[in-house]
Design an enzyme around this catalytic site. Structure first.
Site, PDB file in Angstrom:
ATOM      1  N   ASP A  13       0.464  -1.745  -0.200  1.00  0.00           N
ATOM      2  CA  ASP A  13      -0.182  -0.223   0.349  1.00  0.00           C
ATOM      3  C   ASP A  13       1.294   1.242   0.010  1.00  0.00           C
ATOM      4  O   ASP A  13       0.327   2.695   0.365  1.00  0.00           O
ATOM      5  CB  ASP A  13      -0.973   0.079   1.139  1.00  0.00           C
ATOM      6  CG  ASP A  13      -1.698  -0.966   1.518  1.00  0.00           C
ATOM      7  OD1 ASP A  13      -1.940  -2.058   0.141  1.00  0.00           O
ATOM      8  OD2 ASP A  13      -1.929  -2.052   2.388  1.00  0.00           O
ATOM      9  N   HIS A  42      -4.270  -2.871  -6.390  1.00  0.00           N
ATOM     10  CA  HIS A  42      -3.463  -1.280  -6.448  1.00  0.00           C
ATOM     11  C   HIS A  42      -4.561  -0.707  -7.819  1.00  0.00           C
ATOM     12  O   HIS A  42      -4.849  -0.978  -8.484  1.00  0.00           O
ATOM     13  CB  HIS A  42      -2.166  -2.022  -7.771  1.00  0.00           C
ATOM     14  CG  HIS A  42      -1.232  -2.771  -6.956  1.00  0.00           C
ATOM     15  ND1 HIS A  42       0.193  -3.940  -8.153  1.00  0.00           N
ATOM     16  CD2 HIS A  42      -0.526  -3.270  -6.246  1.00  0.00           C
ATOM     17  CE1 HIS A  42       1.047  -3.816  -7.784  1.00  0.00           C
ATOM     18  NE2 HIS A  42       0.362  -3.486  -6.204  1.00  0.00           N
TER      19      HIS A  42
HETATM   20  P1  IMP Z   1      -2.219 -12.514   3.038  1.00  0.00           P
HETATM   21  O1  IMP Z   1      -1.059 -12.394   2.383  1.00  0.00           O
HETATM   22  O2  IMP Z   1      -3.154 -12.771   2.713  1.00  0.00           O
HETATM   23  O3  IMP Z   1      -1.881 -14.125   3.320  1.00  0.00           O
HETATM   24  O4  IMP Z   1      -1.960 -11.785   4.207  1.00  0.00           O
HETATM   25  C1  IMP Z   1      -0.661 -11.724   5.557  1.00  0.00           C
HETATM   26  C2  IMP Z   1      -0.574 -10.537   5.238  1.00  0.00           C
HETATM   27  O5  IMP Z   1       0.191  -9.734   4.217  1.00  0.00           O
HETATM   28  C3  IMP Z   1      -1.558  -9.075   6.657  1.00  0.00           C
HETATM   29  O6  IMP Z   1      -0.890  -8.902   7.124  1.00  0.00           O
HETATM   30  C4  IMP Z   1      -1.693  -8.617   5.230  1.00  0.00           C
HETATM   31  O7  IMP Z   1      -2.259  -7.389   5.353  1.00  0.00           O
HETATM   32  C5  IMP Z   1      -1.041  -8.682   4.916  1.00  0.00           C
HETATM   33  N1  IMP Z   1      -1.128  -7.759   3.045  1.00  0.00           N
HETATM   34  C6  IMP Z   1      -1.514  -8.712   1.905  1.00  0.00           C
HETATM   35  N2  IMP Z   1      -1.409  -8.765   0.945  1.00  0.00           N
HETATM   36  C7  IMP Z   1      -1.412  -7.395   0.813  1.00  0.00           C
HETATM   37  C8  IMP Z   1      -1.239  -5.544   0.056  1.00  0.00           C
HETATM   38  O8  IMP Z   1      -1.921  -6.143  -0.884  1.00  0.00           O
HETATM   39  N3  IMP Z   1      -0.759  -4.569   0.734  1.00  0.00           N
HETATM   40  C9  IMP Z   1      -1.030  -5.118   2.483  1.00  0.00           C
HETATM   41  N4  IMP Z   1      -0.931  -5.824   3.069  1.00  0.00           N
HETATM   42  C10 IMP Z   1      -0.849  -7.066   2.804  1.00  0.00           C
HETATM   43 MG    MG Z   2      -2.204  -2.191  -1.459  1.00  0.00          MG
END
Ligand code: IMP
Ligand code: MG
Length: 332
Positions: A13, A42
């Site tokens: 982000d 994105h």
């Molecule tokens: P997962 O990727 O869904 O397994 O989540 C694992 C960690 O990564 C969590 O804390 C999510 O919030 C974070 N996370 C996964 N993808 C994103 C993203 O695109 N932006 C911000 N945090 C992410």
């Molecule tokens: Mg994002």
């Protein structure tokens, strides 16, 4: 260019979508490869319209750019088809035949598995989908009838384009602090998010990359659980105008001031050659819409110079508003 990798510095982000969309339009990219998966959203603002893209590369805004999804990616079929429709890119998007598929069952496992409890995952099923790929039981893009019109060999297309001197961008997802290897384990995503891993997912060797552009946001945010050095109380974040909700999941983003030690670590592990700073106008509202570095107030200039001094790489792009073109471009 010709081959640039875009990476996030912190917990995702940072505004990679905006930077990629700017580069697509400004540099007239030939190819953009997206890596990662549907968990990453994105955000792209284009002519007053907001897109939160989970599958389609953010370079879609430049209508001549070829859009690819790499072999290391996990494709959510329904989301992919929905976004292809919404962005009208059917005739210029393709997926590597060996990209794996993220299914509804993975999302259910993500939400119900004891070992993932408390990590604050996005719930899309990333961890379980990657586990399945490691077990060698995952479905691949080539196994899905609805994806047949979109199949390609991404590594071949991309390497041929690089060899021909075309402008290629590899679009990373999340940020270094969410890397499975280098992040705040176990509060991380299911894959490495560093520049090397992005190259690997796309099928591009390290000697083919000219430039690694790291994206910093002017302050840090994180969704889900895990450490966030310098974290502010929600009320303080609101007062400062830093409070955000996630583009993908709508959850509150926690926030903290920019951390120079983390920034240096992210530059080091990514081998970053250039930096970009987004949302400078959120930190210094007088910056909003500024088009040149000279226009910036003194404290904003100092902040940018401090990033350059500590990380030892130039800050080449500075975001001063949400639209793709709200950017100060300091490249030659
Ligand atoms: P997962 O990727 O869904 O397994 O989540 C694992 C960690 O990564 C969590 O804390 C999510 O919030 C974070 N996370 C996964 N993808 C994103 C993203 O695109 N932006 C911000 N945090 C992410
Ligand atoms: Mg994002």
């Amino acid at each position: 260019m010709p081959c640039t990798v875009i990476v996030g510095a912190f917990w995702g982000d940072e505004g990679k979508g905006k930077i990629v969309s700017y580069l697509a339009l400004k540099d007239k990219l030939d190819i953009c490869v997206r890596t990662g998966s549907v968990n990453a959203a994105h955000t792209v603002w284009m002519e007053g319209k907001r897109y939160a893209l989970h599958m389609v590369p953010a370079a879609f805004v430049y209508e001549k750019c070829r859009l690819l999804i790499g072999a290391g990616a996990n494709v959510h079929v329904a989301k992919f088809l929905e976004e292809v429709e919404a962005t009208n890119v059917k005739n210029r998007i393709a997926i590597d035949s060996q990209a794996s598929i993220i299914e509804e069952k993975h999302s259910i496992q993500d939400k119900t598995s004891a070992h993932l409890k408390g990590l604050g995952t996005t719930g899309w099923g990333i961890g379980p989908a990657i586990e399945e790929r490691v077990r060698r039981t995952a479905k691949l893009a080539k196994d899905i009838p609805k994806l047949q019109p979109y199949l390609t060999e991404v590594s071949k297309e991309v390497n041929e384009a690089i060899d021909a001197g075309e402008k290629v961008l590899l679009e990373g997802t999340q940020g270094l602090m969410l890397s499975l290897f280098h992040g705040t384990y176990p509060y991380v995503t299911g894959r490495d998010t560093s520049a090397s891993a992005i190259c690997s997912e796309a099928g591009v060797g390290p000697t083919k990359v000219d430039n690694v552009m790291i994206v910093f946001k002017a302050f840090m945010t994180r969704v889900g659980a895990g450490p966030l050095p310098g974290e502010l109380a929600k009320e303080e974040a609101i007062k400062r105008g830093w409070f955000e909700t996630a583009a993908g999941t709508g959850r509150d983003r926690r926030s903290a001031p920019f951390d120079f030690e983390l920034a240096k670590k992210a530059v080091m592990i990514n081998g970053a050659t250039q930096a970009t700073v987004t949302k400078l106008d959120v930190l210094y509202p007088e910056c909003k819409g500024a088009g040149t570095f000279e226009e910036l107030p003194k404290d904003a200039k100092q902040f940018i110079k401090e990033i350059e001094r500590q990380t030892k790489i130039p800050v080449v792009l500075i975001g001063t508003g949400p639209e793709a073109l709200d950017i100060i471009d300091r490249r030659k």
